[in-house]
Design a protein around this motif. Structure first.
Motif, mmCIF file in Angstrom:
data_model
loop_
_atom_site.group_PDB
_atom_site.id
_atom_site.type_symbol
_atom_site.label_atom_id
_atom_site.label_comp_id
_atom_site.label_asym_id
_atom_site.label_seq_id
_atom_site.Cartn_x
_atom_site.Cartn_y
_atom_site.Cartn_z
ATOM 1 N N ASN A 292 0.406 -1.368 0.087
ATOM 2 C CA ASN A 292 -0.316 -0.331 0.157
ATOM 3 C C ASN A 292 1.124 1.384 0.111
ATOM 4 O O ASN A 292 0.420 2.168 0.980
ATOM 5 C CB ASN A 292 -0.704 -0.224 1.032
ATOM 6 N N ARG A 293 2.143 1.431 -0.708
ATOM 7 C CA ARG A 293 3.038 2.232 -0.893
ATOM 8 C C ARG A 293 1.968 3.221 -1.488
ATOM 9 O O ARG A 293 2.976 4.456 -0.723
ATOM 10 C CB ARG A 293 4.408 1.891 -0.978
ATOM 11 N N LEU A 294 1.745 3.318 -2.452
ATOM 12 C CA LEU A 294 0.579 4.979 -3.068
ATOM 13 C C LEU A 294 0.380 5.503 -2.181
ATOM 14 O O LEU A 294 -0.360 6.903 -2.096
ATOM 15 C CB LEU A 294 -0.101 4.060 -4.327
ATOM 16 N N LYS A 295 -0.522 4.268 -1.054
ATOM 17 C CA LYS A 295 -1.986 4.758 -0.204
ATOM 18 C C LYS A 295 -0.831 5.496 1.153
ATOM 19 O O LYS A 295 -1.434 6.600 1.575
ATOM 20 C CB LYS A 295 -2.572 4.248 0.333
ATOM 21 N N ALA A 296 0.076 5.150 1.421
ATOM 22 C CA ALA A 296 0.731 5.735 2.606
ATOM 23 C C ALA A 296 1.373 7.064 2.028
ATOM 24 O O ALA A 296 1.760 8.270 2.675
ATOM 25 C CB ALA A 296 2.286 4.784 2.743
ATOM 26 N N ILE A 297 2.614 7.274 1.046
ATOM 27 C CA ILE A 297 3.012 8.352 0.335
ATOM 28 C C ILE A 297 1.545 9.611 0.370
ATOM 29 O O ILE A 297 2.248 10.866 0.318
ATOM 30 C CB ILE A 297 3.374 7.755 -0.645
ATOM 31 N N THR A 298 -0.014 8.746 -0.480
ATOM 32 C CA THR A 298 -0.339 10.073 -0.940
ATOM 33 C C THR A 298 -0.688 10.571 0.471
ATOM 34 O O THR A 298 -1.547 11.757 0.672
ATOM 35 C CB THR A 298 -1.787 9.518 -1.806
ATOM 36 N N SER A 299 -1.020 9.878 1.322
ATOM 37 C CA SER A 299 -1.986 10.295 3.190
ATOM 38 C C SER A 299 -0.812 11.257 3.519
ATOM 39 O O SER A 299 -1.120 12.475 4.064
ATOM 40 C CB SER A 299 -1.894 9.142 3.406
ATOM 41 N N VAL A 300 0.515 11.573 3.312
ATOM 42 C CA VAL A 300 1.481 11.960 3.580
ATOM 43 C C VAL A 300 1.516 13.182 2.855
ATOM 44 O O VAL A 300 1.015 14.573 2.997
ATOM 45 C CB VAL A 300 3.491 12.081 3.790
ATOM 46 N N SER A 301 1.070 13.055 0.883
ATOM 47 C CA SER A 301 0.921 14.544 0.713
ATOM 48 C C SER A 301 -0.276 14.872 0.848
ATOM 49 O O SER A 301 -0.033 16.907 0.954
ATOM 50 C CB SER A 301 0.930 14.105 -0.868
ATOM 51 N N ILE A 302 -1.316 14.278 1.224
ATOM 52 C CA ILE A 302 -2.456 15.112 1.514
ATOM 53 C C ILE A 302 -2.296 15.878 2.654
ATOM 54 O O ILE A 302 -2.486 17.472 2.366
ATOM 55 C CB ILE A 302 -3.429 14.399 1.879
ATOM 56 N N GLY A 303 -0.992 15.493 3.922
ATOM 57 C CA GLY A 303 -0.402 16.367 5.129
ATOM 58 C C GLY A 303 -0.794 17.537 4.594
ATOM 59 O O GLY A 303 -1.201 19.406 5.265
#
Length: 327
Positions: free
Chosen positions: A64-75
């Motif tokens: 779930n790498r993309l989900k993890a990276i996107t969560s940080v980007s959303i923050g």
């Protein structure tokens, strides 16, 4: 934790030396102190984003790498969207209130991080991270070039806002500042929306994000050639949406090349972003030659990203075709 401590120290020094600058005889000392504060920030706080991406990947799992990276980007996008509003409110209280908040917020984050259990890292993962070279390998080069050129384009665009707007209007400095604020708010809002509604929802594959992001990034820069303030707003929305697709796409694809050490690869990406902003600051003088020159450079950056995207997409399609034939 080191990054957050560095932020606190840096902003505290900025606050103290800003107070000293009110004394004309201490201007030079204040300026040198501000430089030292920024150096401390650069040497420490630059690790926050790759650390967060690494931590998020450990929690979500490499699948779930993309989900993890996107969560940080959303923050990050939420911070960019809320930050200006908080700053405006703070400045109405005191000229120094915003700097005080910049000291308090990292302290709050540090307290939260200290109370949070550290992520579990296997010994094999630690060993792999330790064995990785200081310089990235050739397999990361396309993604790192994308990261550098994207940041060059975005930074040059921001540097050229003021001369670009003044070249097509006769507005005052305060009016230009208001418009720049609106453009940056549009950018943050579009980035937040794309990352939340498209990227995190997994409506597009990383390669699809690469393709769509590259096209939007290029089209947005071309729209900035139109001498119209309304076109600038539309162009900013398109460029920001394209960048919002590109950043998680190349970060996810790069970390997939070394799933045992996502933190190190995220560090390569973060370093590339820093190099991009540094190159943009060296090229910012082009705006003094002609307001449109940074836009030409941005178009060049977008074309380079489009070429890299085409090559990566072609390789991905060829790989899928080979696997299909074998099956």
């Amino acid at each position: 934790m080191i990054s957050l401590i560095g932020m606190m120290v840096s902003f505290l020094l900025l606050y103290l030396f800003t107070l000293l600058s009110t004394n004309p005889s201490l201007i030079t000392i204040s300026f040198i102190g501000a430089l030292i504060a920024r150096i401390i920030y650069g040497c420490t706080a630059s690790g926050i984003v790759p650390a967060c991406q690494h931590w998020a990947t450990l929690i979500c799992g490499s699948e779930n790498r993309l989900k993890a990276i996107t969560s940080v980007s959303i923050g990050l996008s939420a911070g960019r969207l809320i930050g200006p509003l908080v700053a405006i409110a703070a400045l109405k209280v005191s000229p120094y209130a915003a700097l005080c908040l910049m000291v308090v917020l990292p302290a709050i984050s540090l307290t939260m991080i200290a109370a949070h259990p550290a992520p579990e890292v296997s010994q094999q993962r630690e060993k792999t991270s330790a064995n990785l070279p200081w310089l990235p390998g050739k397999k990361y080069l396309p993604y790192l070039v994308c990261a550098i050129t994207l940041c060059v384009g975005i930074a040059l665009l921001q540097y050229s806002f003021s001369p670009l707007i003044l070249s097509i209007t006769d507005w005052s400095t305060s009016q230009v500042s208001d418009v720049i604020g609106i453009l940056l708010t549009i950018s943050a809002a579009c980035t937040f929306a794309v990352q939340t509604l498209i990227v995190k929802a997994r409506k597009v594959t990383p390669i699809g994000m690469f393709r769509t992001g590259a096209i939007m990034f290029s089209c947005g820069f071309v729209l900035f050639l139109a001498p119209n303030i309304w076109c600038y707003g539309i162009a900013m929305a398109i460029v920001s949406s394209g960048a919002a697709l590109l950043v998680p796409a190349y970060t996810s694809e790069a970390t997939s090349k070394q799933p045992d050490a996502p933190g190190t690869v995220a560090g390569y990406i973060a370093t590339s972003h820093t190099i991009g902003y540094g190159l943009a600051s060296l090229l910012a003088f082009t705006a003094t030659l002609a307001p449109i020159y940074p836009i030409y450079l941005g178009i060049g950056c977008s074309i380079l990203i489009a070429v890299i995207t085409y090559l990566l997409s072609k390789n991905a399609d060829d790989s899928r075709g080979s696997e299909h034939c074998e099956s």
